[in-house]
Design a protein around this motif. Structure first.
Motif, PDB file in Angstrom:
ATOM      1  N   ASP A   1      17.237   8.916   9.448  1.00 17.58           N
ATOM      2  CA  ASP A   1      17.934   7.633   9.427  1.00 17.58           C
ATOM      3  C   ASP A   1      17.142   6.544  10.121  1.00 17.58           C
ATOM      4  O   ASP A   1      17.313   5.362   9.848  1.00 17.58           O
ATOM      5  N   HIS A   2      16.269   6.944  11.032  1.00 18.31           N
ATOM      6  CA  HIS A   2      15.540   5.982  11.855  1.00 18.31           C
ATOM      7  C   HIS A   2      14.062   6.359  11.880  1.00 18.31           C
ATOM      8  O   HIS A   2      13.721   7.526  12.027  1.00 18.31           O
ATOM      9  N   HIS A   3      13.183   5.374  11.709  1.00 22.21           N
ATOM     10  CA  HIS A   3      11.737   5.588  11.715  1.00 22.21           C
ATOM     11  C   HIS A   3      11.114   4.744  12.829  1.00 22.21           C
ATOM     12  O   HIS A   3      10.629   3.645  12.573  1.00 22.21           O
ATOM     13  N   PRO A   4      11.106   5.232  14.061  1.00 19.92           N
ATOM     14  CA  PRO A   4      10.625   4.415  15.176  1.00 19.92           C
ATOM     15  C   PRO A   4       9.150   4.038  15.094  1.00 19.92           C
ATOM     16  O   PRO A   4       8.743   3.016  15.627  1.00 19.92           O
ATOM     17  N   SER A   5       8.343   4.831  14.409  1.00 21.16           N
ATOM     18  CA  SER A   5       6.913   4.519  14.345  1.00 21.16           C
ATOM     19  C   SER A   5       6.492   3.985  12.975  1.00 21.16           C
ATOM     20  O   SER A   5       5.313   3.981  12.642  1.00 21.16           O
ATOM     21  N   ALA A   6       7.454   3.517  12.198  1.00 22.80           N
ATOM     22  CA  ALA A   6       7.160   3.000  10.859  1.00 22.80           C
ATOM     23  C   ALA A   6       6.327   1.723  10.946  1.00 22.80           C
ATOM     24  O   ALA A   6       6.450   0.936  11.886  1.00 22.80           O
ATOM     25  N   THR A   7       5.486   1.525   9.946  1.00 21.64           N
ATOM     26  CA  THR A   7       4.651   0.327   9.873  1.00 21.64           C
ATOM     27  C   THR A   7       5.534  -0.887   9.603  1.00 21.64           C
ATOM     28  O   THR A   7       6.474  -0.824   8.826  1.00 21.64           O
ATOM     29  N   VAL A   8       5.194  -1.998  10.242  1.00 19.02           N
ATOM     30  CA  VAL A   8       5.950  -3.233  10.103  1.00 19.02           C
ATOM     31  C   VAL A   8       5.949  -3.677   8.636  1.00 19.02           C
ATOM     32  O   VAL A   8       4.935  -3.560   7.937  1.00 19.02           O
ATOM     33  N   THR A   9       7.069  -4.184   8.165  1.00 18.57           N
ATOM     34  CA  THR A   9       7.241  -4.536   6.755  1.00 18.57           C
ATOM     35  C   THR A   9       6.189  -5.528   6.267  1.00 18.57           C
ATOM     36  O   THR A   9       5.677  -5.398   5.151  1.00 18.57           O
ATOM     37  N   ASP A  10       5.849  -6.519   7.077  1.00 17.17           N
ATOM     38  CA  ASP A  10       4.852  -7.515   6.666  1.00 17.17           C
ATOM     39  C   ASP A  10       3.508  -6.853   6.356  1.00 17.17           C
ATOM     40  O   ASP A  10       2.829  -7.215   5.397  1.00 17.17           O
ATOM     41  N   ILE A  11       3.125  -5.894   7.161  1.00 20.18           N
ATOM     42  CA  ILE A  11       1.847  -5.200   6.958  1.00 20.18           C
ATOM     43  C   ILE A  11       1.913  -4.342   5.701  1.00 20.18           C
ATOM     44  O   ILE A  11       0.960  -4.280   4.927  1.00 20.18           O
ATOM     45  N   VAL A  12       3.041  -3.691   5.465  1.00 18.68           N
ATOM     46  CA  VAL A  12       3.212  -2.882   4.256  1.00 18.68           C
ATOM     47  C   VAL A  12       3.060  -3.748   3.014  1.00 18.68           C
ATOM     48  O   VAL A  12       2.384  -3.367   2.051  1.00 18.68           O
ATOM     49  N   VAL A  13       3.645  -4.934   3.036  1.00 21.67           N
ATOM     50  CA  VAL A  13       3.535  -5.854   1.894  1.00 21.67           C
ATOM     51  C   VAL A  13       2.078  -6.247   1.675  1.00 21.67           C
ATOM     52  O   VAL A  13       1.600  -6.274   0.532  1.00 21.67           O
ATOM     53  N   GLN A  14       1.344  -6.521   2.739  1.00 26.03           N
ATOM     54  CA  GLN A  14      -0.066  -6.887   2.619  1.00 26.03           C
ATOM     55  C   GLN A  14      -0.890  -5.735   2.041  1.00 26.03           C
ATOM     56  O   GLN A  14      -1.746  -5.940   1.178  1.00 26.03           O
ATOM     57  N   ILE A  15      -0.633  -4.526   2.514  1.00 27.08           N
ATOM     58  CA  ILE A  15      -1.364  -3.360   2.025  1.00 27.08           C
ATOM     59  C   ILE A  15      -1.090  -3.139   0.542  1.00 27.08           C
ATOM     60  O   ILE A  15      -2.011  -2.894  -0.246  1.00 27.08           O
ATOM     61  N   GLU A  16       0.175  -3.256   0.149  1.00 24.02           N
ATOM     62  CA  GLU A  16       0.523  -3.081  -1.264  1.00 24.02           C
ATOM     63  C   GLU A  16      -0.167  -4.119  -2.134  1.00 24.02           C
ATOM     64  O   GLU A  16      -0.668  -3.804  -3.218  1.00 24.02           O
ATOM     65  N   ALA A  17      -0.210  -5.360  -1.659  1.00 26.83           N
ATOM     66  CA  ALA A  17      -0.879  -6.425  -2.416  1.00 26.83           C
ATOM     67  C   ALA A  17      -2.369  -6.141  -2.547  1.00 26.83           C
ATOM     68  O   ALA A  17      -2.958  -6.305  -3.620  1.00 26.83           O
ATOM     69  N   MET A  18      -2.995  -5.692  -1.471  1.00 30.25           N
ATOM     70  CA  MET A  18      -4.424  -5.385  -1.501  1.00 30.25           C
ATOM     71  C   MET A  18      -4.703  -4.217  -2.463  1.00 30.25           C
ATOM     72  O   MET A  18      -5.702  -4.220  -3.182  1.00 30.25           O
ATOM     73  N   ARG A  19      -3.856  -3.230  -2.462  1.00 30.59           N
ATOM     74  CA  ARG A  19      -4.050  -2.089  -3.370  1.00 30.59           C
ATOM     75  C   ARG A  19      -3.963  -2.511  -4.829  1.00 30.59           C
ATOM     76  O   ARG A  19      -4.681  -1.992  -5.676  1.00 30.59           O
ATOM     77  N   ARG A  20      -3.064  -3.429  -5.110  1.00 34.91           N
ATOM     78  CA  ARG A  20      -2.920  -3.885  -6.494  1.00 34.91           C
ATOM     79  C   ARG A  20      -4.118  -4.722  -6.953  1.00 34.91           C
ATOM     80  O   ARG A  20      -4.532  -4.640  -8.105  1.00 34.91           O
TER      81      ARG A  20
END
Length: 53
Positions: free
Chosen positions: A31-50
């Motif tokens: 239910d909780h991911h204390p060490s999850a990557t920040v959403t903004d960084i995830v969006v940047q990584i996804e954009a770079m991969r595309r």
């Protein structure tokens, strides 16, 4: 029964506490991911991969 005592005990306790709803399938994802990557960084990584593949 084909299941361990621990598993059977878990299901019996859920049924006693919640009733029929306790026997429904549940996700094993936490239910909780204390060490999850920040959403903004995830969006940047996804954009770079595309764009860079």
């Amino acid at each position: 029964m084909g299941i361990s005592r621990q598993c059977a005990s878990k299901w019996v306790n859920r049924f006693k506490q919640v009733g029929d709803l306790g026997l429904q399938d549940r996700s094993s994802a936490p239910d909780h991911h204390p060490s999850a990557t920040v959403t903004d960084i995830v969006v940047q990584i996804e954009a770079m991969r595309r764009t860079r593949k």
